[in-house]
Design a protein around this motif. Structure first.
Motif, PDB file in Angstrom:
ATOM      1  N   TYR A 141       0.856  -1.192   0.000  1.00 51.81           N
ATOM      2  CA  TYR A 141       0.000   0.000   0.000  1.00 51.81           C
ATOM      3  C   TYR A 141       0.893   1.243   0.000  1.00 51.81           C
ATOM      4  N   SER A 142       0.873   1.993  -1.099  1.00 51.37           N
ATOM      5  CA  SER A 142       1.674   3.206  -1.185  1.00 51.37           C
ATOM      6  C   SER A 142       1.225   4.248  -0.161  1.00 51.37           C
ATOM      7  N   SER A 143      -0.078   4.361   0.028  1.00 54.06           N
ATOM      8  CA  SER A 143      -0.605   5.364   0.952  1.00 54.06           C
ATOM      9  C   SER A 143      -0.192   5.066   2.397  1.00 54.06           C
ATOM     10  N   LEU A 144      -0.261   3.799   2.785  1.00 55.48           N
ATOM     11  CA  LEU A 144       0.145   3.422   4.144  1.00 55.48           C
ATOM     12  C   LEU A 144       1.626   3.700   4.349  1.00 55.48           C
ATOM     13  N   ALA A 145       2.425   3.380   3.338  1.00 58.76           N
ATOM     14  CA  ALA A 145       3.862   3.636   3.412  1.00 58.76           C
ATOM     15  C   ALA A 145       4.139   5.124   3.551  1.00 58.76           C
ATOM     16  N   ALA A 146       3.403   5.931   2.785  1.00 63.40           N
ATOM     17  CA  ALA A 146       3.606   7.375   2.822  1.00 63.40           C
ATOM     18  C   ALA A 146       3.235   7.961   4.181  1.00 63.40           C
ATOM     19  N   VAL A 147       2.115   7.510   4.726  1.00 62.51           N
ATOM     20  CA  VAL A 147       1.650   8.052   6.013  1.00 62.51           C
ATOM     21  C   VAL A 147       2.614   7.679   7.142  1.00 62.51           C
ATOM     22  N   LEU A 148       3.034   6.433   7.174  1.00 62.82           N
ATOM     23  CA  LEU A 148       3.947   6.005   8.238  1.00 62.82           C
ATOM     24  C   LEU A 148       5.307   6.683   8.102  1.00 62.82           C
ATOM     25  N   ALA A 149       5.814   6.793   6.871  1.00 62.52           N
ATOM     26  CA  ALA A 149       7.096   7.459   6.659  1.00 62.52           C
ATOM     27  C   ALA A 149       7.007   8.931   7.057  1.00 62.52           C
ATOM     28  N   ALA A 150       5.885   9.573   6.706  1.00 61.97           N
ATOM     29  CA  ALA A 150       5.698  10.978   7.069  1.00 61.97           C
ATOM     30  C   ALA A 150       5.613  11.153   8.581  1.00 61.97           C
ATOM     31  N   ALA A 151       4.884  10.263   9.240  1.00 60.14           N
ATOM     32  CA  ALA A 151       4.727  10.361  10.692  1.00 60.14           C
ATOM     33  C   ALA A 151       6.057  10.193  11.415  1.00 60.14           C
ATOM     34  N   LEU A 152       6.928   9.365  10.859  1.00 59.78           N
ATOM     35  CA  LEU A 152       8.214   9.092  11.505  1.00 59.78           C
ATOM     36  C   LEU A 152       9.294  10.103  11.137  1.00 59.78           C
ATOM     37  N   ALA A 153       9.086  10.876  10.072  1.00 58.21           N
ATOM     38  CA  ALA A 153      10.097  11.841   9.642  1.00 58.21           C
ATOM     39  C   ALA A 153      10.481  12.834  10.745  1.00 58.21           C
TER      40      ALA A 153
END
Length: 202
Positions: A141-153
């Motif tokens: 899931y690209s969206s899940l990856a994006a959200v988690l990566a953004a949250a951890l940035a």
């Protein structure tokens, strides 16, 4: 020598660069339909991939990331202060989200944000990219990856550098990315989100 208008011009140029729609450009080059007419309707690399043309998706990804990196790198090389560099980073990112060339309806900013982060700090960029890749390959899931990566940035930023001037910029990028993926999150919770590489028509 920089003039009083130089910071304003740098931010404006960054916004215009961010507004360049590589999804549209790559689609035209490869003779594809307007990416806003199929799939999620998002002019970004993940949706272009739904056309089945991997080269067009790769060109979109590289172009969107490169414009984020280039804007910040150019501002750094020009000798602007950290505050101006931060504004340039936000301008190129929000230019992608709200591009003047597409009536302010742009992509979700994942690739452009990645380019910005790599320019601000390559190690931070690698940490965020690694998170995205792990989640994307594990769950598709690209969206899940994006959200988690953004949250951890912002977490990575604080762990690496503490609360320096870039923390606010990284935090704004993260919040905007998560906000742009709000509908994706709702579809994920409903089990209706499409996976990476899936072909889905509007």
């Amino acid at each position: 020598m920089q003039t009083a208008f130089a910071p304003f011009l740098a931010v404006l140029a960054a916004y215009l660069l961010g507004s360049v729609p590589f999804a549209m450009i790559s689609s035209k080059i490869f003779g594809l339909a307007d990416p806003r007419s199929y799939g999620s309707g998002n002019p970004g690399a993940t949706n272009v991939l739904r056309s089945g043309n991997k080269k067009a998706a790769l060109l979109t990804l590289v172009g969107d990331a490169l414009k984020g990196w280039l804007a910040v790198f150019a501002a750094q090389q020009a000798g602007f202060s950290d505050s101006v560099v931060g504004l340039v980073a936000l301008a190129v990112f929000f230019g992608h989200l709200f591009p003047v060339f597409l009536k302010f309806r742009g992509g979700k900013g994942v690739a452009t944000a990645a380019g910005v982060l790599f320019a601000l700090d390559p190690l931070l960029g690698l940490a965020v990219l690694g998170t995205w890749l792990f989640v994307a390959f594990a769950f598709r899931y690209s969206s899940l990856a994006a959200v988690l990566a953004a949250a951890l940035a912002p977490v990575y930023q604080v762990l690496m550098h503490g609360g320096d001037g870039r923390t606010l910029v990284v935090g704004i990028l993260a919040l905007a990315l998560i906000g742009k993926h709000w509908q994706n999150l709702q579809r994920l919770l409903a089990g209706q989100e499409s996976r990476i590489g899936s072909k889905k028509k509007r």
